[in-house]
Design a protein around this motif. Structure first.
Motif, PDB file in Angstrom:
ATOM      1  N   LYS A  80     -41.379  43.642  16.947  1.00  0.00           N
ATOM      2  CA  LYS A  80     -40.604  43.419  15.728  1.00  0.00           C
ATOM      3  C   LYS A  80     -39.108  43.387  16.064  1.00  0.00           C
ATOM      4  O   LYS A  80     -38.590  44.307  16.682  1.00  0.00           O
ATOM      5  CB  LYS A  80     -40.922  44.565  14.771  1.00  0.00           C
ATOM      6  CG  LYS A  80     -40.284  44.505  13.443  1.00  0.00           C
ATOM      7  CD  LYS A  80     -40.920  45.612  12.612  1.00  0.00           C
ATOM      8  CE  LYS A  80     -40.067  46.040  11.484  1.00  0.00           C
ATOM      9  NZ  LYS A  80     -40.698  47.049  10.657  1.00  0.00           N
ATOM     10  N   THR A  81     -38.426  42.302  15.640  1.00  0.00           N
ATOM     11  CA  THR A  81     -36.987  42.177  15.863  1.00  0.00           C
ATOM     12  C   THR A  81     -36.310  41.899  14.525  1.00  0.00           C
ATOM     13  O   THR A  81     -36.734  41.012  13.789  1.00  0.00           O
ATOM     14  CB  THR A  81     -36.679  41.036  16.849  1.00  0.00           C
ATOM     15  OG1 THR A  81     -37.436  41.229  18.045  1.00  0.00           O
ATOM     16  CG2 THR A  81     -35.206  41.006  17.193  1.00  0.00           C
TER      17      THR A  81
ATOM     18  N   ILE B 187     -38.535  39.190  12.530  1.00  0.00           N
ATOM     19  CA  ILE B 187     -39.584  38.394  13.175  1.00  0.00           C
ATOM     20  C   ILE B 187     -40.602  39.375  13.734  1.00  0.00           C
ATOM     21  O   ILE B 187     -40.264  40.255  14.534  1.00  0.00           O
ATOM     22  CB  ILE B 187     -38.993  37.505  14.295  1.00  0.00           C
ATOM     23  CG1 ILE B 187     -38.004  36.509  13.685  1.00  0.00           C
ATOM     24  CG2 ILE B 187     -40.110  36.800  15.050  1.00  0.00           C
ATOM     25  CD1 ILE B 187     -37.245  35.682  14.702  1.00  0.00           C
ATOM     26  N   ASP B 188     -41.849  39.236  13.283  1.00  0.00           N
ATOM     27  CA  ASP B 188     -42.900  40.164  13.680  1.00  0.00           C
ATOM     28  C   ASP B 188     -44.252  39.464  13.627  1.00  0.00           C
ATOM     29  O   ASP B 188     -44.638  38.911  12.592  1.00  0.00           O
ATOM     30  CB  ASP B 188     -42.893  41.373  12.743  1.00  0.00           C
ATOM     31  CG  ASP B 188     -43.861  42.462  13.161  1.00  0.00           C
ATOM     32  OD1 ASP B 188     -44.160  42.566  14.368  1.00  0.00           O
ATOM     33  OD2 ASP B 188     -44.308  43.227  12.279  1.00  0.00           O
ATOM     34  N   ASN B 189     -44.964  39.454  14.724  1.00  0.00           N
ATOM     35  CA  ASN B 189     -46.315  38.891  14.807  1.00  0.00           C
ATOM     36  C   ASN B 189     -46.413  37.473  14.261  1.00  0.00           C
ATOM     37  O   ASN B 189     -47.306  37.154  13.471  1.00  0.00           O
ATOM     38  CB  ASN B 189     -47.320  39.789  14.076  1.00  0.00           C
ATOM     39  CG  ASN B 189     -47.498  41.120  14.765  1.00  0.00           C
ATOM     40  OD1 ASN B 189     -47.412  41.213  15.980  1.00  0.00           O
ATOM     41  ND2 ASN B 189     -47.746  42.157  13.986  1.00  0.00           N
TER      42      ASN B 189
ATOM     43  N   ILE C  53     -32.466  31.703  16.532  1.00  0.00           N
ATOM     44  CA  ILE C  53     -33.112  30.398  16.733  1.00  0.00           C
ATOM     45  C   ILE C  53     -33.932  30.402  18.018  1.00  0.00           C
ATOM     46  O   ILE C  53     -35.078  29.922  18.032  1.00  0.00           O
ATOM     47  CB  ILE C  53     -32.057  29.272  16.748  1.00  0.00           C
ATOM     48  CG1 ILE C  53     -31.454  29.109  15.354  1.00  0.00           C
ATOM     49  CG2 ILE C  53     -32.666  27.952  17.219  1.00  0.00           C
ATOM     50  CD1 ILE C  53     -30.227  28.213  15.307  1.00  0.00           C
ATOM     51  N   ASP C  54     -33.379  30.961  19.085  1.00  0.00           N
ATOM     52  CA  ASP C  54     -34.113  31.033  20.357  1.00  0.00           C
ATOM     53  C   ASP C  54     -35.393  31.834  20.201  1.00  0.00           C
ATOM     54  O   ASP C  54     -36.433  31.470  20.759  1.00  0.00           O
ATOM     55  CB  ASP C  54     -33.240  31.641  21.450  1.00  0.00           C
ATOM     56  CG  ASP C  54     -32.088  30.740  21.872  1.00  0.00           C
ATOM     57  OD1 ASP C  54     -32.119  29.526  21.538  1.00  0.00           O
ATOM     58  OD2 ASP C  54     -31.148  31.250  22.509  1.00  0.00           O
ATOM     59  N   HIS C  55     -35.329  32.910  19.438  1.00  0.00           N
ATOM     60  CA  HIS C  55     -36.523  33.728  19.203  1.00  0.00           C
ATOM     61  C   HIS C  55     -37.595  32.938  18.448  1.00  0.00           C
ATOM     62  O   HIS C  55     -38.771  32.952  18.822  1.00  0.00           O
ATOM     63  CB  HIS C  55     -36.141  34.989  18.443  1.00  0.00           C
ATOM     64  CG  HIS C  55     -37.202  36.036  18.444  1.00  0.00           C
ATOM     65  ND1 HIS C  55     -36.952  37.328  18.096  1.00  0.00           N
ATOM     66  CD2 HIS C  55     -38.523  36.008  18.740  1.00  0.00           C
ATOM     67  CE1 HIS C  55     -38.059  38.038  18.163  1.00  0.00           C
ATOM     68  NE2 HIS C  55     -39.036  37.250  18.540  1.00  0.00           N
ATOM     69  N   LEU C  56     -37.173  32.229  17.397  1.00  0.00           N
ATOM     70  CA  LEU C  56     -38.128  31.404  16.645  1.00  0.00           C
ATOM     71  C   LEU C  56     -38.746  30.334  17.549  1.00  0.00           C
ATOM     72  O   LEU C  56     -39.961  30.119  17.533  1.00  0.00           O
ATOM     73  CB  LEU C  56     -37.448  30.739  15.446  1.00  0.00           C
ATOM     74  CG  LEU C  56     -37.031  31.652  14.295  1.00  0.00           C
ATOM     75  CD1 LEU C  56     -36.244  30.869  13.255  1.00  0.00           C
ATOM     76  CD2 LEU C  56     -38.237  32.331  13.660  1.00  0.00           C
ATOM     77  N   ARG C  57     -37.912  29.694  18.367  1.00  0.00           N
ATOM     78  CA  ARG C  57     -38.403  28.629  19.253  1.00  0.00           C
ATOM     79  C   ARG C  57     -39.295  29.175  20.365  1.00  0.00           C
ATOM     80  O   ARG C  57     -40.158  28.464  20.856  1.00  0.00           O
ATOM     81  CB  ARG C  57     -37.241  27.841  19.844  1.00  0.00           C
ATOM     82  CG  ARG C  57     -36.550  27.013  18.750  1.00  0.00           C
ATOM     83  CD  ARG C  57     -35.635  25.966  19.271  1.00  0.00           C
ATOM     84  NE  ARG C  57     -36.439  24.876  19.817  1.00  0.00           N
ATOM     85  CZ  ARG C  57     -36.096  24.174  20.887  1.00  0.00           C
ATOM     86  NH1 ARG C  57     -34.995  24.446  21.544  1.00  0.00           N
ATOM     87  NH2 ARG C  57     -36.860  23.189  21.297  1.00  0.00           N
ATOM     88  N   SER C  58     -39.119  30.422  20.758  1.00  0.00           N
ATOM     89  CA  SER C  58     -40.006  31.013  21.766  1.00  0.00           C
ATOM     90  C   SER C  58     -41.415  31.208  21.194  1.00  0.00           C
ATOM     91  O   SER C  58     -42.395  31.185  21.933  1.00  0.00           O
ATOM     92  CB  SER C  58     -39.456  32.346  22.277  1.00  0.00           C
ATOM     93  OG  SER C  58     -39.586  33.374  21.303  1.00  0.00           O
ATOM     94  N   LEU C  59     -41.494  31.366  19.873  1.00  0.00           N
ATOM     95  CA  LEU C  59     -42.795  31.529  19.215  1.00  0.00           C
ATOM     96  C   LEU C  59     -43.374  30.196  18.754  1.00  0.00           C
ATOM     97  O   LEU C  59     -44.580  30.072  18.565  1.00  0.00           O
ATOM     98  CB  LEU C  59     -42.655  32.472  18.018  1.00  0.00           C
ATOM     99  CG  LEU C  59     -42.209  33.895  18.365  1.00  0.00           C
ATOM    100  CD1 LEU C  59     -41.892  34.691  17.107  1.00  0.00           C
ATOM    101  CD2 LEU C  59     -43.264  34.591  19.201  1.00  0.00           C
TER     102      LEU C  59
END
Length: 137
Positions: A2-3, A58-60, A121-127
């Motif tokens: 969770k971030t 951002i979580d799971n 954005i980078d976190h979303l794109r990593s998922l």
């Protein structure tokens, strides 16, 4: 994992709201009323709450939006198709005019203003590597 990303806050917007709240207390200097004071304190609390409690988690594989005590929503990250910069002044869980628009596969949009925009954005794109970022932010 969770971030949590906090919303960016425009200092100008914050100063304007504080000024409006303080100006609303001026009549109490001339004629004090406990009822008026109570109403003003409650109103100020409702106005201040989103400034303290607007975040994007951002979580799971899910993006959770929280804006004060009234707004809480969740969106599947795998349904995000595009992220773009926007200056839209539409009502949104964003405390800054430095905003991004997230578009979903069903054509719905979401406007946010994360303080750490590129990391968000980078976190979303990593998922979801299929997310298109236009223009590159």
């Amino acid at each position: 994992m969770k971030t949590v990303y906090k919303s960016k806050v425009d200092k100008g917007l914050l100063i304007a709201i504080i000024a409006i709240v303080l100006l609303s207390y001026l009549p109490l200097l001339f004629e004090f009323s406990w009822i008026a004071l109570a109403l003003l304190v409650v109103t100020a609390a409702f106005i201040a709450d989103p400034f303290c409690n607007t975040s994007y988690t951002i979580d799971n594989g899910t993006l959770h939006i929280k804006c004060g005590i009234f707004l809480s929503s969740s969106f599947p990250i795998d349904r995000i198709t595009k992220i773009s910069k926007t200056n839209s002044c539409l009502s949104a869980p964003a405390l800054s005019m430095d905003r991004i628009e997230i578009r979903f596969a069903d054509k719905k949009t979401l406007v946010l203003s994360p303080n750490q925009r590129q990391a968000f954005i980078d976190h979303l794109r990593s998922l979801n590597p299929d997310i298109v970022v236009k223009p590159p932010l």
